[in-house]
Design a protein around this motif. Structure first.
Motif, mmCIF file in Angstrom:
data_model
loop_
_atom_site.group_PDB
_atom_site.id
_atom_site.type_symbol
_atom_site.label_atom_id
_atom_site.label_comp_id
_atom_site.label_asym_id
_atom_site.label_seq_id
_atom_site.Cartn_x
_atom_site.Cartn_y
_atom_site.Cartn_z
ATOM 1 N N GLY A 195 0.821 -1.201 0.000
ATOM 2 C CA GLY A 195 0.000 0.000 0.000
ATOM 3 C C GLY A 195 0.853 1.248 0.000
ATOM 4 O O GLY A 195 0.525 2.256 -0.614
ATOM 5 N N LEU A 198 10.595 7.914 2.865
ATOM 6 C CA LEU A 198 10.426 9.272 2.336
ATOM 7 C C LEU A 198 10.151 10.250 3.476
ATOM 8 O O LEU A 198 10.727 11.340 3.529
ATOM 9 N N GLU A 199 9.294 9.849 4.397
ATOM 10 C CA GLU A 199 8.968 10.727 5.532
ATOM 11 C C GLU A 199 10.207 11.021 6.371
ATOM 12 O O GLU A 199 10.442 12.167 6.768
ATOM 13 N N LEU A 200 10.998 9.995 6.650
ATOM 14 C CA LEU A 200 12.199 10.196 7.477
ATOM 15 C C LEU A 200 13.240 11.033 6.728
ATOM 16 O O LEU A 200 13.947 11.851 7.334
ATOM 17 N N TRP A 201 13.332 10.834 5.410
ATOM 18 C CA TRP A 201 14.223 11.652 4.570
ATOM 19 C C TRP A 201 13.801 13.120 4.622
ATOM 20 O O TRP A 201 14.627 14.022 4.800
ATOM 21 N N TRP A 202 12.502 13.366 4.511
ATOM 22 C CA TRP A 202 11.969 14.732 4.451
ATOM 23 C C TRP A 202 12.153 15.470 5.774
ATOM 24 O O TRP A 202 12.544 16.633 5.799
ATOM 25 N N ARG A 240 4.620 1.322 -0.130
ATOM 26 C CA ARG A 240 6.006 1.102 -0.593
ATOM 27 C C ARG A 240 7.011 1.584 0.464
ATOM 28 O O ARG A 240 6.856 1.241 1.630
ATOM 29 N N LEU A 251 7.337 4.656 1.571
ATOM 30 C CA LEU A 251 6.968 6.039 1.893
ATOM 31 C C LEU A 251 7.386 6.431 3.314
ATOM 32 O O LEU A 251 7.575 7.614 3.604
ATOM 33 N N ARG A 252 7.547 5.443 4.221
ATOM 34 C CA ARG A 252 8.064 5.796 5.551
ATOM 35 C C ARG A 252 9.503 6.306 5.432
ATOM 36 O O ARG A 252 9.905 7.219 6.142
ATOM 37 N N GLU A 280 3.614 7.712 9.092
ATOM 38 C CA GLU A 280 3.019 8.701 9.987
ATOM 39 C C GLU A 280 1.820 9.375 9.318
ATOM 40 O O GLU A 280 0.800 9.623 9.953
ATOM 41 N N SER A 281 1.977 9.679 7.999
ATOM 42 C CA SER A 281 0.903 10.381 7.292
ATOM 43 C C SER A 281 -0.350 9.511 7.203
ATOM 44 O O SER A 281 -1.459 9.987 7.455
ATOM 45 N N MET A 282 -0.200 8.238 6.865
ATOM 46 C CA MET A 282 -1.380 7.382 6.737
ATOM 47 C C MET A 282 -1.982 7.095 8.111
ATOM 48 O O MET A 282 -3.205 7.117 8.265
ATOM 49 N N LEU A 300 12.285 4.167 -3.493
ATOM 50 C CA LEU A 300 10.848 4.170 -3.173
ATOM 51 C C LEU A 300 10.197 2.819 -3.462
ATOM 52 O O LEU A 300 9.232 2.435 -2.826
ATOM 53 N N HIS A 301 10.727 2.104 -4.465
ATOM 54 C CA HIS A 301 10.212 0.765 -4.780
ATOM 55 C C HIS A 301 11.212 -0.265 -4.254
ATOM 56 O O HIS A 301 12.291 0.091 -3.791
#
Lengths: 317, 381
Positions: B97, B104-108, B99, B101-102, B176-178, B119-120
């Motif tokens: 659901g 991505l969140e920690l990177w951001w 990939r 993205l967690r 975190e976002s979801m 990401l994949h």
């Protein structure tokens, strides 16, 4: 049994058709404006990738003669396969920033569907009435060609006769930071794939015929496997996203090379579908193929290759 | 008629690692329910989830946890099937659901490393298993059963390029976002997952990964079960609300593809998220598709113990359902006391595990956007 392309759409800055894409997108063009193409209704709360997806879906379905007067598809299920790597990254980080700088109560419930990476594919299905299998491919550099192949696979397996394939990447600050400053293509392409018999039965014009697909480690290996599969020698080779000099001159010597220009930005998950649209544009213009499309370089986890054949004479199909 | 042997399985969730351990824990009613392990709890009203307790330092999140769980599940399944560690040339299909993205969140927010190849899952699977035919599908909560459908289509292909073996996996960890946005849409913050109970408060996420190895032909080696069909469709109705009609259609298609009747179904591993809308839609569709046989099969929803493992959950249900057929035992739905009206006729397994002789299981998975997937498996001969 074969699978054909029966509809195509292209929307990137500087090219709004397969023909314009094959001729090369104009530099310095302004961004694609979804509201001008599909109207403002229903665009609020949708991220840019989903909005671009609507435009590509509408235009490709219309081109394939599948869009009814009410603006949706009727009569038979159509599947959807969308390829995008950067699609909802902006929604994810915006929701995260809101959470970190306030609390969960400050987030917008309207962001919930957009936080799921398949929102482009499901939104297109809902807006245009596409009830077949609905698939979101986020597979890195090869994603666009992979998406085309999964659509072919589902048609060949008998799950569905027609599948809309969309490749789209939005451009925004999050994507640029991830790409080390480079911008993304901020658009994409779509093709309608169709069982050849189903296309013939409804008398639609065939724009291209799909040949062998291969995914393997390295561009050279992919080209070897395509050649070994008995694919005819290509008239054109559409290169992966990299500086042209990176692709060795020893590969497919003498074959005319084509590529998305540097100024179009990173096409990523949209590239494979843009390559299919380019092939349609080349066939329309020159009537000659095949086109070999390759995504993913030796620096990526793998490369994918797809053979696109020119449409046969109408009586031969 | 489709009949593909499942010759390897692997799984990891908050409730245990390894198919056998996980199954035994679920049969004992062990849940992975705990206070949030990796997020700042002061940001949220909900305080709990079902996370795998694998962070090096408690309370400090690290990138690539989804990748680690995926690699674990695939390694288990490959070893179980006797494939070895080099998976080059073997298609590996991953349903997810969220990939990476967690990461991505920690990177951001925290500045950890990431580029667009992270990401994949293909990049990590190439490094770990030399796998080069990898496919990441981001298909919300039905992702791993959608991947299973595509895997079965690959095995149906003809010609010299058609594979003999396919690996299908599913994975997700909390983002975190979801987590926040899911909580945002609940009137009261969910405290635990209680599928199909009238007093349920909603869904909470869980970490997990599952993998199976499928073969084209039977013969040689052990077969856990036979995959008989996977049906997939799309409601084309609403981005978050499910449609009972679309779900029931997927179920009927799965029965037709497998050549089974509703009365043949002995076990249903329900999607059962505990969400207010979803459980009722699933129950309505289930009752519609089963018709007179609605009181026949045993039913359970393991998300009551694993939490909602999102894209992994369909295959998690399959791996546990296959084990249930083989063991003759079914894990209970923990916390289910008073079923919703739509599910009044169903034979839910509650309290402790149930024992039964079973031959055919149905696996459900439904995702945002109305994307439905239903699989049928049959016990090994």
């Amino acid at each position: 049994m074969s699978v054909v392309i029966s509809g195509v759409s292209v929307l990137i800055p500087g090219a709004d058709s397969a023909k314009a894409l094959a001729a090369g997108p104009e530099p310095g063009a302004g961004p694609v404006e979804p509201a001008a193409l599909v109207g403002r209704k229903g665009l609020r709360y949708k991220d840019r990738a989903t909005q671009l997806g609507y435009c590509l879906t509408s235009a490709a379905l219309a081109d394939a003669g599948l869009l009814g007067e009410d603006g949706t598809v009727s009569g038979g299920d159509v599947g959807v396969v969308v390829s995008s790597n950067y699609g909802n990254l902006d929604t994810v980080v915006r929701a995260l920033d809101t959470l970190r700088e306030g609390t969960v109560s400050a987030t917008s419930p309207m962001d919930l569907p957009n936080a799921s990476s398949n929102v482009i594919a499901s939104s297109a299905a809902i807006r245009y009435g596409l009830r077949g299998p609905n698939l979101m491919v986020c597979n890195g550099a090869t994603s666009g060609l992979d998406a085309v192949n999964w659509a072919t696979t589902m048609i060949t397996a008998g799950r569905v006769d027609r599948v809309l394939v969309v490749g789209v990447e939005p451009d925004n600050d999050v994507v640029r930071r991830l790409l080390g400053g480079r911008h993304a293509v901020d658009g994409g392409a779509a093709v309608v794939l169709e069982d050849a018999g189903a296309a013939r039965a409804r008398g639609v014009r065939v724009r291209a015929v799909l040949g062998r697909y291969v995914r393997a480690a390295g561009v050279g290996t992919v080209l070897e496997r395509l050649a070994a599969s008995g694919a005819p020698a290509p008239a054109w080779w559409h290169l992966p996203d990299t500086a042209p000099e990176v692709i060795g001159a020893d590969l497919l010597p003498g074959v005319e090379r084509t590529a998305l220009p540097e100024h179009s930005g990173r096409a990523s998950g949209a590239l494979g579908v843009l390559q299919c649209a380019t092939a349609v544009g080349l066939f329309d213009e020159y009537g000659e193929g095949p086109v070999f499309a390759v995504c993913g370089t030796d620096a990526d986890d793998a490369s994918a290759g797809l053979v696109l054949l020119e449409p046969p004479a109408p009586e031969a199909l | 008629m489709l009949s593909r042997p499942i010759i390897g399985m692997g799984a990891v969730a908050s409730t245990g690692r390894g198919v056998g351990t996980l199954f035994e824990n679920l049969c004992r009613g062990v849940t992975g329910h705990a206070e949030l392990r990796g997020f700042d709890r002061t940001r949220f009203r909900a305080q709990h989830a079902y996370e795998v307790d694998d962070r090096p330092v408690a309370g400090e999140d690290v990138p690539a946890r989804a990748t680690a769980l995926l690699v674990d599940a695939i390694a288990q399944a490959a070893a179980d099937a006797g494939l070895g560690e080099d998976l080059s040339g073997i298609p590996v299909l991953i349903g997810t659901g969220l990939r990476e993205l967690r990461s991505l969140e920690l990177w951001w927010r925290e500045g950890t490393d990431l580029d667009d190849t992270g990401l994949h899952f293909g990049t990590a699977l190439r490094e770990r298993f030399n796998a080069d035919v990898t496919h990441t599908f981001s298909n919300a909560c039905s992702a791993s059963l959608y991947a299973l459908a595509l895997g079965s289509d690959l095995l149906a292909e003809e010609g010299d390029h058609a594979p003999d073996t396919v690996i299908v996996a599913g994975v997700d960890v909390l983002t975190e976002s979801m987590y926040g946005l899911l909580e945002r849409v609940h009137p009261t913050p969910p405290d635990r997952v209680r599928p199909f109970d009238r007093d349920r408060t909603g869904v909470l996420m869980g970490d997990g990964a599952a993998a199976v190895v499928l073969r084209r032909e039977t013969g040689g080696g052990r077969t856990h079960a036979l995959l008989r069909s996977v049906a997939v469709n799309c409601d084309a109705f609403h981005v978050t609300a499910p449609s009972p009609e679309g779900i029931a259609k997927a179920m009927r298609t799965a029965y037709d593809m497998a050549g089974v009747k509703p009365k043949d179904i002995d076990l249903v591993m329900l999607h059962g998220t505990g969400t207010l809308l979803n459980d009722e839609a699933e129950a309505t569709a289930m009752a519609d598709a089963l018709g007179d046989a609605a009181s026949g099969p045993l039913m359970t929803a393991i998300k009551s113990m694993t939490g909602h493992t999102s894209g992994a959950s369909g295959l998690m249900g399959l791996v546990m359902g296959v084990t249930a057929l083989a063991e003759g035992r079914v894990p209970p739905t923990v916390g289910l006391e008073r079923p919703v009206e739509e599910a009044a006729e169903f034979r839910f397994v509650t309290g402790g595990a149930a024992s039964a002789s079973m031959n055919v299981a149905q696996l459900n998975a439904f995702g945002f956007g109305g994307i439905n997937a239903v699989a049928i498996v049959e016990a090994a001969p």
